[in-house]
Motif scaffolding. Structure first.
Motif, PDB file in Angstrom:
ATOM      1  N   VAL A 184       0.826  -1.217   0.000  1.00  0.00           N
ATOM      2  CA  VAL A 184       0.000   0.000   0.000  1.00  0.00           C
ATOM      3  C   VAL A 184       0.859   1.266   0.000  1.00  0.00           C
ATOM      4  O   VAL A 184       2.024   1.251   0.393  1.00  0.00           O
ATOM      5  N   MET A 185       0.239   2.340  -0.432  1.00  0.00           N
ATOM      6  CA  MET A 185       0.898   3.647  -0.450  1.00  0.00           C
ATOM      7  C   MET A 185      -0.115   4.705  -0.037  1.00  0.00           C
ATOM      8  O   MET A 185      -1.312   4.556  -0.301  1.00  0.00           O
ATOM      9  N   ALA A 186       0.365   5.772   0.615  1.00  0.00           N
ATOM     10  CA  ALA A 186      -0.527   6.903   0.900  1.00  0.00           C
ATOM     11  C   ALA A 186       0.269   8.188   1.064  1.00  0.00           C
ATOM     12  O   ALA A 186       1.472   8.177   1.338  1.00  0.00           O
ATOM     13  N   MET A 221       6.868  11.671   3.491  1.00  0.00           N
ATOM     14  CA  MET A 221       7.621  12.532   2.596  1.00  0.00           C
ATOM     15  C   MET A 221       8.573  13.356   3.481  1.00  0.00           C
ATOM     16  O   MET A 221       8.721  13.069   4.664  1.00  0.00           O
ATOM     17  N   SER A 222       9.211  14.365   2.908  1.00  0.00           N
ATOM     18  CA  SER A 222      10.203  15.126   3.684  1.00  0.00           C
ATOM     19  C   SER A 222       9.620  15.688   4.979  1.00  0.00           C
ATOM     20  O   SER A 222      10.297  15.723   5.998  1.00  0.00           O
ATOM     21  N   GLY A 223       8.347  16.116   4.926  1.00  0.00           N
ATOM     22  CA  GLY A 223       7.761  16.777   6.085  1.00  0.00           C
ATOM     23  C   GLY A 223       7.188  15.842   7.141  1.00  0.00           C
ATOM     24  O   GLY A 223       6.935  16.276   8.273  1.00  0.00           O
ATOM     25  N   ARG A 261       9.293   8.357   0.780  1.00  0.00           N
ATOM     26  CA  ARG A 261       9.529   9.027  -0.506  1.00  0.00           C
ATOM     27  C   ARG A 261       9.926  10.473  -0.227  1.00  0.00           C
ATOM     28  O   ARG A 261       9.095  11.275   0.166  1.00  0.00           O
ATOM     29  N   MET A 262      11.200  10.776  -0.394  1.00  0.00           N
ATOM     30  CA  MET A 262      11.663  12.101   0.006  1.00  0.00           C
ATOM     31  C   MET A 262      12.375  12.835  -1.122  1.00  0.00           C
ATOM     32  O   MET A 262      13.303  12.311  -1.730  1.00  0.00           O
ATOM     33  N   GLY A 263      11.898  14.033  -1.402  1.00  0.00           N
ATOM     34  CA  GLY A 263      12.514  14.860  -2.432  1.00  0.00           C
ATOM     35  C   GLY A 263      13.248  16.052  -1.836  1.00  0.00           C
ATOM     36  O   GLY A 263      14.475  16.128  -1.834  1.00  0.00           O
TER      37      GLY A 263
HETATM   38  C1  LIG Z   1       6.673  15.020  -4.529  1.00  0.00           C
HETATM   39  C2  LIG Z   1       6.221  13.797  -3.821  1.00  0.00           C
HETATM   40  C3  LIG Z   1       6.941  13.297  -2.730  1.00  0.00           C
HETATM   41  C4  LIG Z   1       8.184  13.970  -2.164  1.00  0.00           C
HETATM   42  O1  LIG Z   1       7.829  15.156  -1.509  1.00  0.00           O
HETATM   43  P1  LIG Z   1       8.934  15.996  -0.699  1.00  0.00           P
HETATM   44  O2  LIG Z   1       8.129  16.937   0.108  1.00  0.00           O
HETATM   45  O3  LIG Z   1       9.767  16.687  -1.747  1.00  0.00           O
HETATM   46  O4  LIG Z   1       9.721  15.058   0.109  1.00  0.00           O
HETATM   47  C5  LIG Z   1       6.489  12.114  -2.150  1.00  0.00           C
HETATM   48  N1  LIG Z   1       5.380  11.475  -2.609  1.00  0.00           N
HETATM   49  C6  LIG Z   1       4.663  11.948  -3.640  1.00  0.00           C
HETATM   50  C7  LIG Z   1       3.447  11.200  -4.071  1.00  0.00           C
HETATM   51  C8  LIG Z   1       5.050  13.119  -4.282  1.00  0.00           C
HETATM   52  O5  LIG Z   1       4.326  13.580  -5.307  1.00  0.00           O
END
Ligand SMILES: *Cc1c(COP(=O)(O)O)cnc(C)c1O
Length: 244
Positions: free
Chosen positions: A177-179, A215-217, A231-233
């Motif tokens: 799963v993903m969310a 994510m990053s936050g 998932r971190m950008g």
């Molecule tokens: C852009 C994105 C991220 C990464 O977000 P950051 O705030 O840059 O870490 C993770 N998951 C999804 C679905 C995204 O679109």
């Protein structure tokens, strides 16, 4: 005398190296603080909007998992990085007419949220003659239906049925799963809900253990709630020029 201009490759390398090691350390800290081991959490670096040169730098520092959310951009970058041994995660909302393209480069699709997408991905994998594609059920954790609309994801109570469809589909492997955390909501509570959904699914599919959350936050909350993939950008690559 040679001088690097601002933003020159060497400077970018140092920037990414520093951020990446800080992020890896934070992930390990969070995992340990809740009795998990750091290697239970896989970092996917989200490279959307970033140039292929960033992906090459990440690769040099050991990153093997990258995430993209737009088909055309992802396809181009995949072609430009074809010599690198990377796992490509497609994390964006997906239209059925893009499936034929996505299956040419994606190893994992995180955003499967409706039966038609299962059918389209399955058909595209078969047509491409490729190895099975790992598919995750994207779960929408928003509190009210109004907010949920347009953000992608299936409601939690409908996730097991969609998971079953993936598991039955030729060419697809059910990964888990993903969310994405709800807007302005309590990320930890939402990710706990995701973990419950995951447990319902792993009851019948013990190998579908992926929980892609954080994510990053909000990666800390996600790790505490059991995320196996974050998932971190921005935390690794800096702020993006525009929100996408
Ligand atoms: C852009 C994105 C991220 C990464 O977000 P950051 O705030 O840059 O870490 C993770 N998951 C999804 C679905 C995204 O679109």
């Amino acid at each position: 005398m040679r001088q690097e201009a601002p933003g020159a490759p060497q400077e970018r390398r140092q920037q990414i190296a520093g951020r990446l090691s800080a992020v890896r350390a934070s992930i390990a800290d969070e995992a340990q603080s809740c009795g998990r081991s750091a290697d239970e959490v896989t970092l996917i670096v989200v490279t959307k909007t970033r140039p292929p040169s960033d992906i090459r730098i990440l690769y040099d520092f050991g990153v093997r998992q990258v995430g993209e959310n737009r088909d055309q951009e992802a396809a181009e970058k995949h072609a430009q990085c074809a010599d690198l041994d990377l796992t490509w995660h497609f994390i964006g909302q997906l239209q059925t007419n893009k499936c034929a393209s996505v299956v040419r480069y994606a190893d994992v699709v995180h955003s499967v949220d409706r039966p038609r997408l299962v059918t389209a991905l399955s058909r595209a994998v078969i047509q491409a003659g490729r190895n099975p594609l790992t598919a995750l059920v994207q779960v929408n954790l928003d509190q009210d239906d109004h907010e949920a609309a347009g953000r992608g994801g299936v409601r939690p109570d409908a996730a097991p049925v969609l998971a079953e469809a993936i598991a039955q589909a030729q060419g697809l492997t059910l990964g888990g799963v993903m969310a994405v955390a709800p807007l302005g909501g309590d990320a930890r509570a939402a990710f706990d809900r995701l973990r419950e959904v995951s447990e319902t699914i792993t009851d019948g599919h013990p190998s579908a253990t992926i929980i892609s959350a954080g994510m990053s936050g909000d990666f800390a909350a996600a790790i505490h709630a059991g995320a196996t993939h974050v998932r971190m950008g921005a935390a690794v690559l800096g702020d993006r020029p525009s929100v996408r």
